[in-house]
Motif scaffolding. Structure first.
Motif, short mmCIF file in Angstrom:
data_model
loop_
_atom_site.label_atom_id
_atom_site.label_comp_id
_atom_site.label_asym_id
_atom_site.label_seq_id
_atom_site.Cartn_x
_atom_site.Cartn_y
_atom_site.Cartn_z
N GLU B 73 38.16 -41.14 -21.85
CA GLU B 73 37.92 -42.39 -22.50
C GLU B 73 37.25 -42.07 -23.90
O GLU B 73 37.11 -42.75 -24.84
CB GLU B 73 37.17 -43.40 -21.83
CG GLU B 73 38.13 -44.09 -20.81
CD GLU B 73 37.42 -45.25 -19.79
OE1 GLU B 73 37.96 -45.93 -19.79
OE2 GLU B 73 36.34 -44.82 -19.46
N THR B 74 36.52 -40.87 -23.61
CA THR B 74 35.92 -40.44 -24.95
C THR B 74 36.14 -39.05 -25.23
O THR B 74 36.68 -38.20 -24.46
CB THR B 74 34.07 -40.33 -24.99
OG1 THR B 74 34.15 -39.71 -23.80
CG2 THR B 74 33.81 -41.90 -24.61
N PRO B 75 36.13 -38.66 -26.65
CA PRO B 75 36.71 -37.31 -27.01
C PRO B 75 35.86 -36.44 -26.43
O PRO B 75 34.56 -36.39 -26.11
CB PRO B 75 36.30 -37.23 -28.51
CG PRO B 75 36.27 -38.61 -28.99
CD PRO B 75 35.61 -39.34 -27.84
N CYS B 76 36.29 -35.15 -25.74
CA CYS B 76 35.55 -34.33 -24.91
C CYS B 76 36.08 -32.71 -25.03
O CYS B 76 37.06 -32.50 -25.44
CB CYS B 76 35.68 -34.56 -23.55
SG CYS B 76 37.31 -34.43 -22.59
N PRO B 77 35.13 -31.77 -24.80
CA PRO B 77 35.33 -30.33 -25.09
C PRO B 77 36.57 -30.03 -24.04
O PRO B 77 36.59 -30.61 -22.80
CB PRO B 77 34.04 -29.66 -24.42
CG PRO B 77 32.93 -30.80 -24.05
CD PRO B 77 33.68 -31.91 -24.69
N THR B 78 37.14 -29.34 -24.37
CA THR B 78 38.46 -28.69 -23.55
C THR B 78 38.76 -27.61 -24.05
O THR B 78 38.68 -26.80 -24.95
CB THR B 78 39.66 -29.62 -24.12
OG1 THR B 78 39.35 -31.10 -24.14
CG2 THR B 78 40.90 -29.23 -23.64
N ALA B 79 39.22 -26.67 -22.95
CA ALA B 79 39.62 -25.26 -22.84
C ALA B 79 40.92 -25.23 -22.00
O ALA B 79 41.50 -25.94 -21.49
CB ALA B 79 38.67 -24.33 -22.41
N ALA B 80 41.59 -24.19 -22.14
CA ALA B 80 42.82 -23.67 -21.64
C ALA B 80 43.34 -22.38 -21.47
O ALA B 80 42.96 -21.54 -22.32
CB ALA B 80 44.01 -24.66 -22.18
N ILE B 81 43.97 -21.98 -20.40
CA ILE B 81 44.40 -20.70 -20.38
C ILE B 81 46.01 -20.84 -20.32
O ILE B 81 46.39 -21.67 -19.51
CB ILE B 81 43.73 -20.02 -19.12
CG1 ILE B 81 43.81 -21.04 -17.70
CG2 ILE B 81 42.37 -19.68 -19.45
CD1 ILE B 81 43.19 -20.16 -16.51
N PHE B 82 46.52 -19.73 -20.65
CA PHE B 82 48.08 -19.68 -20.75
C PHE B 82 48.69 -18.48 -20.48
O PHE B 82 47.85 -17.44 -20.27
CB PHE B 82 48.33 -19.78 -22.37
CG PHE B 82 47.80 -21.00 -22.99
CD1 PHE B 82 48.50 -22.22 -22.94
CD2 PHE B 82 46.63 -21.00 -23.91
CE1 PHE B 82 48.05 -23.28 -23.66
CE2 PHE B 82 46.06 -22.27 -24.40
CZ PHE B 82 46.75 -23.45 -24.11
N THR B 83 50.10 -18.65 -20.09
CA THR B 83 50.89 -17.59 -19.90
C THR B 83 50.76 -16.40 -20.68
O THR B 83 50.59 -16.61 -22.15
CB THR B 83 52.06 -17.92 -19.73
OG1 THR B 83 52.92 -16.72 -19.03
CG2 THR B 83 52.78 -18.30 -20.71
N LYS B 84 50.74 -15.01 -20.23
CA LYS B 84 50.81 -13.87 -21.33
C LYS B 84 52.34 -13.36 -21.35
O LYS B 84 52.58 -12.38 -21.85
CB LYS B 84 49.96 -12.85 -20.62
CG LYS B 84 48.44 -13.11 -20.71
CD LYS B 84 47.82 -11.94 -21.46
CE LYS B 84 46.14 -12.14 -21.46
NZ LYS B 84 45.64 -13.61 -21.76
N ASN B 85 53.10 -14.13 -20.74
CA ASN B 85 54.79 -13.83 -20.86
C ASN B 85 54.83 -13.85 -22.49
O ASN B 85 54.32 -14.69 -23.37
CB ASN B 85 55.41 -14.95 -20.24
CG ASN B 85 57.09 -14.63 -20.17
OD1 ASN B 85 57.50 -14.28 -21.35
ND2 ASN B 85 57.55 -14.47 -19.03
N VAL B 86 55.53 -12.87 -22.90
CA VAL B 86 55.66 -12.78 -24.41
C VAL B 86 56.71 -13.95 -25.03
O VAL B 86 56.86 -14.04 -26.41
CB VAL B 86 56.32 -11.45 -25.11
CG1 VAL B 86 55.24 -10.29 -24.36
CG2 VAL B 86 57.54 -10.99 -24.50
N PHE B 87 57.38 -14.47 -24.32
CA PHE B 87 58.13 -15.72 -24.54
C PHE B 87 57.50 -16.76 -24.17
O PHE B 87 58.12 -17.66 -23.25
CB PHE B 87 59.53 -15.67 -24.04
CG PHE B 87 60.26 -14.32 -24.59
CD1 PHE B 87 60.88 -14.27 -25.80
CD2 PHE B 87 60.68 -13.25 -23.63
CE1 PHE B 87 61.78 -13.14 -26.19
CE2 PHE B 87 61.58 -12.22 -23.85
CZ PHE B 87 62.04 -12.24 -25.30
N GLN B 88 56.59 -17.18 -25.00
CA GLN B 88 55.89 -18.38 -24.71
C GLN B 88 56.38 -19.86 -25.03
O GLN B 88 56.95 -19.69 -26.13
CB GLN B 88 54.37 -18.27 -25.27
CG GLN B 88 53.49 -17.21 -24.81
CD GLN B 88 52.33 -17.11 -25.35
OE1 GLN B 88 51.77 -17.68 -26.34
NE2 GLN B 88 51.37 -16.76 -24.25
N ALA B 89 56.60 -20.60 -24.13
CA ALA B 89 57.03 -22.02 -24.41
C ALA B 89 56.48 -22.64 -25.74
O ALA B 89 55.25 -22.37 -25.98
CB ALA B 89 57.13 -22.89 -23.25
#
Lengths: 497, 497
Positions: B73-89
């Protein structure tokens, strides 16, 4: 009527009732679709004998020969390549030792058992492997040497001990069963089989440029059919020729020929503990005054190879490729023979890593089994290939001779294309062109996927098909593989019993 | 009565009629054996909302929600981790860009579609991903920013374009469906599923040492169920907490917690193009005067971490491990949940490479499916692990901090032991002890393999179990995986239709 069940079970039944079973029938009869791969005659190298006998290595086998012996009538130079798996089986360790101790010199042959791999069997296993070799040596009329002159191979379940007494008891019979006819060779090829559905035996004749009137022969047998992803030597392979070759050239010739033949196949990505390919050359067909084929200079100096060396390497490479392909053709549960050809302008290693990763992907292989043109999985497998996708355990490995220009190049969708190449000679079906998906004609894709053989062509190139300048180099790697079927799971869910 | 067929087909029928089907029923009802993993209530973090809607991304889906939205409901700090596959979607590329451009600051949430991965879809795919984010942004009452404050995730078939108009048309409904009840969260968890047989949603409460009277919540959802071998981030995962965390601490905390949770699972060894785990912390439960959890110093200075940081990392790690395990529990066609624990005195990388290789081996996984104690295949898989077995494409990688003593150490049978650890607390079954095979009680092995859960313990140590001196260090790596069944082949032989 199929039994009632969930939708999934019904789907599964649909798969199975399409008669896609390719595993070895209990009576070891050869499936109709595979009979074309079994020769009814052959021209075998002079001075070699082959044969088989029954020992009952596996308790459940009560009648099929499970010992094979291939022998040269005269001592001959010999080389072998072995698995790089760090848990090498006892026969691998022993054969390696024999070759090193005798410096590839004056071997008589190789004795093989199927039904038990004699791998991870401790020190007793090594004694057993040596006993097999020594007992065979004793059958020869020439006196036994301190270091055995017979190599040893075993194939079957890992972690069980050989019933060594049953084997040594059968070895004299095995020796007396030796002969030089097609049937003798075929019997030996049958006796080394495990889950194979057909024996793998081929023979060829060839000539050498320096004395084209002499006809030489080469023959070989091999076996699969699971735990196949060789890394030097695969499974078991035995190659014999009556050409004359220097002792110290044998290993080099075998290494060169194996690189793109036996080391380019994968069935399930599992590199076995027992992979061994042995190569014998007794010179029996060579006129007395002919020089033996000599150690070739390094491959970078290919122009300095003698004409005979070049010709023989070509014969050996083509022969071993045909032999290796038979292993894939009979992959456990396989319904398809798939050639994966990857071209890359980055490096040979990049092409090979991509090809290997595609060949090992369970998702690619199940899609092929399902005749589903799901090319996204091919892309995905390239993208996570070890050495291409960096990971904490396996950082990207840059080949030592990479130029700065090559280093800058990266695999990315915009320089990636994927096609199916139909094996009936009809037109290529483009699936992805420089990162853009094609509108795929699904019925055409289905048609191509109905064929037993398929080639997948992947181009990882900035200028696919365009020769932009003289320096622009494209590397190519080829892998031969098969699909992943229900039958593979059935065979391997219940292998030991 | 089953149809007549070859012995192999009959064997296959035997397998299938044992009611081992675990794939998603067509009506999306949850299989009885999996219902225990779906919560009937939960305590969800304050200030977060979740919901789902139907867009019909996949033509064959005419009624199940395939859009999900999770929002703070309020803006918030965010992080993400992603695949290391070289063909990233495309959604991976876009979400990465949004996070970098906003420096992990003031996000509102994440919008997800199932049914299509939007991977290898060229520049149009990237426009589609951005459109999903911007259309969602427009639903919020605060003005849209130049860089979207909504992350994007997609999951499904690779290489097909999103039906973007159907998605944007449904986003306002998706937003109006948001709510904070258990049903809202469960609906979102259901909408991100593909071949999953059950929605994966968990929630926990926790406290922090500096102000133990405040109760915080953490919740998360994830989805599998194939193409699972994450390398940073897996598949899709969304984690929300109402604890207060600094913007610039988010990514570090997520990285640390992911290492031994989401990055320790494998279903089929295929690292997807779309793996993403996003982590939101809106601080809604924190008293106003509480300091946010701060960027921890490097892990080597763990003693300098604040008590709150230590406590939160422990909560996050355990939470993410439980979430990741649910993915394995629902692996495509899985009938078993298998923990592979490898101890090695050589290095952490050695232990991890061996564990990964076992977890990926088709032969190990089919043996587990067949309830076959074929431990030789476990050994074999260790022996050919990339980085353990040298190969021309992937030379052995020596970790930078390896001591000379460690370098000298080698994996060999005489320092290798393998056991099955029954998950009912009964006694360990030793299969191999320092390279010597044990006489295995097959009926005991069968008993252990009948259980749904199994632990395989591998010791690659000179002194297993003996603490010889203070310097003797043993590293441990754990992988969670499942077996390879007929059902996996069925699901993946025919996935696109």
């Amino acid at each position: 009527m199929p039994p009632k069940g969930t939708a999934a079970v019904r789907r599964l039944l649909n798969f199975t009732t399409q008669a896609r079973s390719y595993s070895a029938p209990a009576d070891r009869s050869i499936p109709a679709a595979k009979q074309k791969y079994v020769p009814s005659s052959g021209t075998y190298p002079k001075g070699f004998l082959a044969g088989s006998a029954f020992a009952g290595v596996k308790a459940s086998n009560t009648k099929y020969d499970d010992l094979a012996l291939v022998v040269s009538e005269t001592p001959c130079p010999t080389a072998a390549i072995f698995t790089k798996n760090v848990f090498q089986a006892a026969p691998v360790k022993k054969s390696k030792y024999f070759l090193a101790a005798r410096q590839d010199h004056a071997f008589r042959g190789v004795v093989v058992n199927s039904g038990c791999a004699n791998a991870v069997t401790g020190s007793v296993g090594q004694e057993h492997a040596e006993t097999m070799a020594r007992t065979t040596d004793e059958c020869f009329s020439d006196a036994a040497d301190e270091i055995p002159k017979t190599l040893v191979m075993s194939t079957g379940v890992i972690g069980q001990r050989l019933p060594i007494d049953r084997i040594t008891a059968a070895i004299p019979t095995l020796h007396s069963n030796l002969g030089s006819t097609h049937e003798h060779w075929l019997n030996a090829a049958k006796a080394i089989c495990t889950t194979d559905t057909f024996p793998k035996l081929i023979s060829r004749t060839f000539t050498l440029p320096s004395h084209p009137d002499t006809t030489y022969s080469i023959t070989g047998m091999t076996k699969g059919a699971g735990m196949i992803h060789p890394n030097m030597g695969t499974l078991l392979g035995i190659i014999c020729t009556d050409a004359k070759i220097e002792d110290r050239s044998m290993k080099r010739l075998l290494d060169i020929a194996a690189r793109h033949s036996f080391n380019s196949i994968s069935i399930d990505g599992d590199t076995s503990t027992n992979d061994t390919v042995a190569f014998f050359a007794n010179g029996a067909a060579a006129p007395p005054d002919v020089d033996p084929i000599a150690t070739p200079p390094p491959e970078s100096q290919r122009s300095r190879w003698s004409e005979d060396t070049k010709a023989f390497i070509s014969v050996l490479h083509d022969f071993m490729t045909d032999l290796a392909k038979l292993v894939v053709r009979d992959g456990e549960g396989a319904t398809k023979f798939v050639t994966i050809r990857v071209r890359s302008d980055i490096s040979q290693a990049t092409a090979k890593r991509a090809a290997v990763s595609i060949a090992k992907s369970a998702l690619v292989k199940t899609a092929l089994y399902g005749k589903d043109a799901n090319w996204g999985r091919i892309l995905c497998a390239i993208g996570y290939a070890p050495g291409i996708m960096p990971s904490p355990e396996l950082p990207e490995v840059v080949p030592p001779k990479t130029t700065r220009d090559q280093r800058r190049k990266q695999i990315q969708p915009s320089n990636t294309s994927v096609s199916f190449i139909p094996t009936d000679g009809s037109e290529e079906l483009k699936l992805l062109v420089r990162g853009e998906p094609e509108e795929v004609d699904e019925s055409r894709a289905k048609q191509i996927l109905e064929m037993e053989d398929l080639e997948i062509l992947v181009r990882l190139e900035d200028f696919p098909g365009d020769s932009v300048n003289e320096d622009y180099k494209v590397y190519e790697a080829v892998m031969y593989t098969c699909d992943l079927s229900h039958e593979y799971v059935t065979i391997n869910g219940d292998y030991r019993t």
